[in-house]
Each structure stands twice: as structure tokens, then as C-alpha cells.
Design a protein around this motif. Structure first.
Motif, PDB file in Angstrom:
ATOM      1  N   GLN A  74       0.971  -1.103   0.102  1.00 28.12           N
ATOM      2  CA  GLN A  74       0.119   0.064  -0.088  1.00 28.12           C
ATOM      3  C   GLN A  74       1.058   1.300  -0.068  1.00 28.12           C
ATOM      4  OE1 GLN A  74      -2.907  -0.424   3.368  1.00 28.12           O
ATOM      5  NE2 GLN A  74      -3.768  -1.315   2.121  1.00 28.12           N
ATOM      6  N   ASP A  75       1.763   1.524   0.811  1.00 26.78           N
ATOM      7  CA  ASP A  75       2.699   1.990   0.609  1.00 26.78           C
ATOM      8  C   ASP A  75       2.998   2.827  -0.473  1.00 26.78           C
ATOM      9  OD1 ASP A  75       2.406   2.616   3.645  1.00 26.78           O
ATOM     10  OD2 ASP A  75       4.177   1.954   4.216  1.00 26.78           O
ATOM     11  N   ALA A  76       4.214   1.584  -1.186  1.00 25.23           N
ATOM     12  CA  ALA A  76       4.939   1.714  -2.036  1.00 25.23           C
ATOM     13  C   ALA A  76       3.955   2.002  -3.571  1.00 25.23           C
ATOM     14  CB  ALA A  76       5.198   0.227  -2.806  1.00 25.23           C
ATOM     15  N   GLN A  77       2.124   1.641  -3.192  1.00 20.22           N
ATOM     16  CA  GLN A  77       1.109   1.869  -3.819  1.00 20.22           C
ATOM     17  C   GLN A  77       0.345   3.464  -4.347  1.00 20.22           C
ATOM     18  OE1 GLN A  77      -1.784  -1.017  -3.322  1.00 20.22           O
ATOM     19  NE2 GLN A  77      -1.412  -1.958  -5.568  1.00 20.22           N
ATOM     20  N   MET A  78       0.994   3.623  -2.799  1.00 19.07           N
ATOM     21  CA  MET A  78       0.372   5.031  -2.320  1.00 19.07           C
ATOM     22  C   MET A  78       1.863   6.566  -3.092  1.00 19.07           C
ATOM     23  SD  MET A  78      -0.992   5.880   1.348  1.00 19.07           S
ATOM     24  CE  MET A  78      -0.333   7.168   1.579  1.00 19.07           C
ATOM     25  N   LYS A  79       2.978   6.272  -3.214  1.00 14.98           N
ATOM     26  CA  LYS A  79       4.142   6.342  -3.400  1.00 14.98           C
ATOM     27  C   LYS A  79       4.458   6.297  -5.040  1.00 14.98           C
ATOM     28  CE  LYS A  79       7.587   6.311  -0.088  1.00 14.98           C
ATOM     29  NZ  LYS A  79       8.850   5.157   1.002  1.00 14.98           N
ATOM     30  N   GLY A 138       1.214  11.364  -9.559  1.00 14.58           N
ATOM     31  CA  GLY A 138       0.480  12.511  -9.863  1.00 14.58           C
ATOM     32  C   GLY A 138       1.530  13.617 -10.291  1.00 14.58           C
ATOM     33  N   ASP A 139       2.885  14.033  -9.500  1.00  8.32           N
ATOM     34  CA  ASP A 139       3.903  14.289  -9.634  1.00  8.32           C
ATOM     35  C   ASP A 139       3.704  14.729 -11.001  1.00  8.32           C
ATOM     36  OD1 ASP A 139       3.846  15.351  -7.327  1.00  8.32           O
ATOM     37  OD2 ASP A 139       5.443  13.998  -6.448  1.00  8.32           O
ATOM     38  N   LYS A 140       4.173  13.132 -12.144  1.00 10.16           N
ATOM     39  CA  LYS A 140       4.715  13.626 -12.841  1.00 10.16           C
ATOM     40  C   LYS A 140       3.781  14.041 -13.855  1.00 10.16           C
ATOM     41  CE  LYS A 140       7.943   9.727 -13.041  1.00 10.16           C
ATOM     42  NZ  LYS A 140       8.703   8.422 -13.435  1.00 10.16           N
TER      43      LYS A 140
END
Length: 137
Positions: A21-26, A32-34
């Protein structure tokens, strides 16, 4: 033992799910940033394309003005060249006419000089005849 292994596997599964989940959020944040960066670059590209179009239009307008000015100057030069040619031709005619008039004046002066000399001789002859013969009819 099975229960303990199951419990251990569940905990490990929960930890791995949390990491996932953490990896998916990152990954979602990076995506999103891209996406924001892509949108920003698209806007920048659009602005630069617009500026390029404006500069191109300004350059074309400037070139059109220069072409018109060059055409106008070329036409003026053509006209002035024609006037110059006409003036040179007129000057040549005037110089030729002047030469003819000077020659005519020179000949007339020579004729006048000759006539004046002949008149002077005729007067002398008349005076001489009057002295010799008295009266001249």
C-alpha cells in the motif's frame, strides 16, 4: 505450531500488504507529480508555440514592409534614372545648340568686321573722290 506459523504468516502478509500500500501510494504520488509536470510542460510548450507564431507573424509583417519599401525605392530609383537620362539628353542637345549659336555668332562677327572694314574703305574712297573731283553724284 501450525497456529503460530499461520499467525506469523498473517503478520508477515499484513506487513507486506502495508508495504505494498505504501509503495502504491508513493507510486500514485509520483504519477501525480509526473502528470502535473507533464501538464506544466504542455502549457509551456503551448505558450512557446504561441510566442513562436507571434514572432513568425511579426517577422513576416516586417519582411512584407521591407519588401514594399524596397519596391518603392526601386521604383523611385528607376524614375530618377529615367529623369537623369532625359536630363543628360537635354543637356547634350542644349550644348549642341549652344555650339551652333556660338559658331553663328562668330561668323556674324567676322561678317560685321568685314563689312565695317569695307564701309571704312568705301568712305575713304568717297572722301578721296570728293577731294579729287569735287562732287560725287
Amino acid at each position: 505450531l501450525i497456529s503460530s506459523a499461520t499467525k506469523s504468516l498473517r503478520m508477515e502478509t499484513e506487513i507486506l500488504e502495508k508495504k505494498l500500500q505504501d509503495a502504491q501510494m508513493k507510486l500514485a504520488e509520483k504519477d501525480g507529480d509526473k502528470e502535473k509536470e507533464i501538464q506544466s510542460l504542455k502549457r509551456l510548450i503551448s505558450e512557446l508555440e504561441f510566442q513562436l507564431t507571434m514572432e513568425k507573424n511579426n517577422s513576416e509583417s516586417f519582411l512584407d514592409k521591407l519588401r514594399k519599401e524596397i519596391k518603392h525605392k526601386s521604383d523611385e530609383l528607376e524614375k530618377l534614372t529615367q529623369e537623369r537620362t532625359q536630363l543628360i539628353h537635354s543637356l547634350s542637345q542644349v550644348q549642341e545648340e549652344n555650339s551652333l549659336l556660338q559658331e553663328t555668332v562668330r561668323r556674324e562677327c567676322e561678317e560685321r568686321f568685314e563689312l565695317t572694314a569695307a564701309l571704312g574703305r568705301a568712305r575713304e574712297q568717297v572722301l578721296e573722290l570728293r577731294r579729287l573731283g569735287g562732287s560725287f553724284p
